[in-house]
Design an enzyme around this catalytic site. Structure first.
Site, PDB file in Angstrom:
ATOM      1  N   HIS A   1     -10.732 -37.510 -32.175  1.00 30.72           N
ATOM      2  CA  HIS A   1     -11.205 -38.009 -33.468  1.00 30.72           C
ATOM      3  C   HIS A   1     -12.720 -38.268 -33.434  1.00 30.72           C
ATOM      4  CE1 HIS A   1     -11.661 -40.321 -37.124  1.00 30.72           C
ATOM      5  NE2 HIS A   1     -12.225 -41.275 -36.411  1.00 30.72           N
TER       6      HIS A   1
ATOM      7  N   SER B   1     -10.085 -34.565 -38.303  1.00 31.48           N
ATOM      8  CA  SER B   1      -9.338 -34.585 -37.043  1.00 31.48           C
ATOM      9  C   SER B   1      -7.828 -34.708 -37.266  1.00 31.48           C
ATOM     10  CB  SER B   1      -9.844 -35.718 -36.142  1.00 31.48           C
ATOM     11  OG  SER B   1      -9.648 -36.976 -36.762  1.00 31.48           O
TER      12      SER B   1
ATOM     13  N   GLU C   1     -15.046 -41.675 -43.229  1.00 34.70           N
ATOM     14  CA  GLU C   1     -13.726 -41.298 -42.705  1.00 34.70           C
ATOM     15  C   GLU C   1     -12.940 -40.362 -43.631  1.00 34.70           C
ATOM     16  OE1 GLU C   1     -12.788 -41.728 -39.744  1.00 34.70           O
ATOM     17  OE2 GLU C   1     -13.765 -43.524 -38.955  1.00 34.70           O
TER      18      GLU C   1
ATOM     19  N   HIS D   1     -16.260 -36.891 -35.831  1.00 35.90           N
ATOM     20  CA  HIS D   1     -17.504 -37.542 -36.282  1.00 35.90           C
ATOM     21  C   HIS D   1     -18.794 -36.834 -35.883  1.00 35.90           C
ATOM     22  CE1 HIS D   1     -16.113 -41.343 -38.059  1.00 35.90           C
ATOM     23  NE2 HIS D   1     -15.169 -41.388 -37.124  1.00 35.90           N
TER      24      HIS D   1
HETATM   25 FE    FE Z   1     -13.528 -42.763 -37.118  1.00 34.52          FE
END
Ligand code: FE
Ligand code: PHE
Length: 281
Positions: free
Chosen positions: A118, A183, A164, A123
């Site tokens: 993730h 993700s 997010e 990111h």
């Molecule tokens: Fe995150």
């Protein structure tokens, strides 16, 4: 104020086992197939620029050197979620905290906590984009301020619905830029194709008032049209905005207010199975 150094660890890249790299490969290859035509070009360019690939879990030092050259950000290794003040202080210094562990093979679809897939796959590619890189630093500074003012919840919602779970409207159609979606195999299809969630135009005050749930796909996504727009919308001093919002009611995650309109339609409009499912993976 917590001491930042107390929360930093070494990645110890050489210590990853082959079965851990194999889980990365599985996740990577599955997402690469799904994200074609779904992820925004800024993300895909970032991924390519970093050379993040199917090979295995990347070495943070190698990625940091490339990222540093591009936007001045570096990755630091942390053992898990860090206290809010540490998290914000790191972002304000252009340091992105990443976990080191990778989920187990039987948790490919569901994980409550962020893992290295993730954090790095989701990111870090966005941090290669100069405007987004500046947004994340400004968010860190804004976080320290929100903590002082006692308005963390409103600011956390902004992170949730942009960093997010944000969507981007482009000339080619709706695209994903939110890391929690990028993700997640299930949500990367659901967020664009499913008829159930709302896709509303990004509005700072609306976002700050909107609740979220960490254990299911989003019921509402907020759509921006470019990253400069997001950065401009979040540039004003939030102190008066927090006060203004404090007088207004919260909005549930699935609500549409009178007069609101969808910003975008689902791409395919087919049902994707039960609503309750993996969120943060
Ligand atoms: Fe995150
Ligand atoms: N402008 C915000 C403030 O005054 C800081 C901020 C910038 C927060 C960008 C989030 C994103 O608090």
């Amino acid at each position: 104020m917590s001491e930042i150094e107390d929360y930093l660890v070494e990645q110890n890249w050489a210590d990853y086992r082959e079965d851990e790299h194999a889980v990365w490969r599985l996740l990577f290859e599955r997402q690469q197939r799904l994200l074609k035509g779904r992820a925004c070009s800024e993300y895909l360019d970032g991924l390519q620029g970093l050379g993040v690939a199917a090979g295995g879990i990347p070495d943070f030092r190698r990625l940091s050197d490339i990222l540093d050259q591009a936007t001045g950000w570096r990755i630091v290794a942390v053992p898990g979620l860090v206290p809010d003040d540490v998290f914000f202080a790191l972002l304000a210094r252009r340091r992105f905290p990443s976990t080191c562990f990778i989920r187990h093979r039987d948790q490919l679809d569901y994980l409550q906590e962020p893992d290295v897939f993730h954090d790095i796959y989701g990111h870090v590619p966005m941090l290669m984009n100069p405007v987004f890189a500046d947004y994340m630093q400004a968010y860190g500074e804004g976080g320290l301020k929100a903590l002082r003012l006692g308005h963390l919840q409103e600011l956390a919602r902004l992170y949730w619905y942009t960093v997010e779970f944000g969507l981007l409207a482009t000339g080619e159609g709706l695209r994903i830029y939110g890391s929690g979606i990028l993700s997640s195999a299930g949500e990367s299809v659901y967020c664009l194709d499913d008829t159930r969630p709302h896709r509303l135009p990004f509005d700072l005050r609306r976002v700050m008032r909107t609740e979220y749930h960490i254990d299911r796909y989003q019921e509402t996504y907020f759509v921006i049209h470019n990253f400069a727009e997001l950065f401009a919308a979040t540039r004003p001093d939030f102190a008066p905005i927090y006060r203004e919002i404090a007088a207004l009611s919260e909005i549930t995650a699935d609500a549409m207010l009178p007069g609101e309109r969808e910003d975008a339609e689902p791409r395919i409009g087919k049902k994707e199975g039960p609503h309750l499912s993996a969120a943060r993976v």
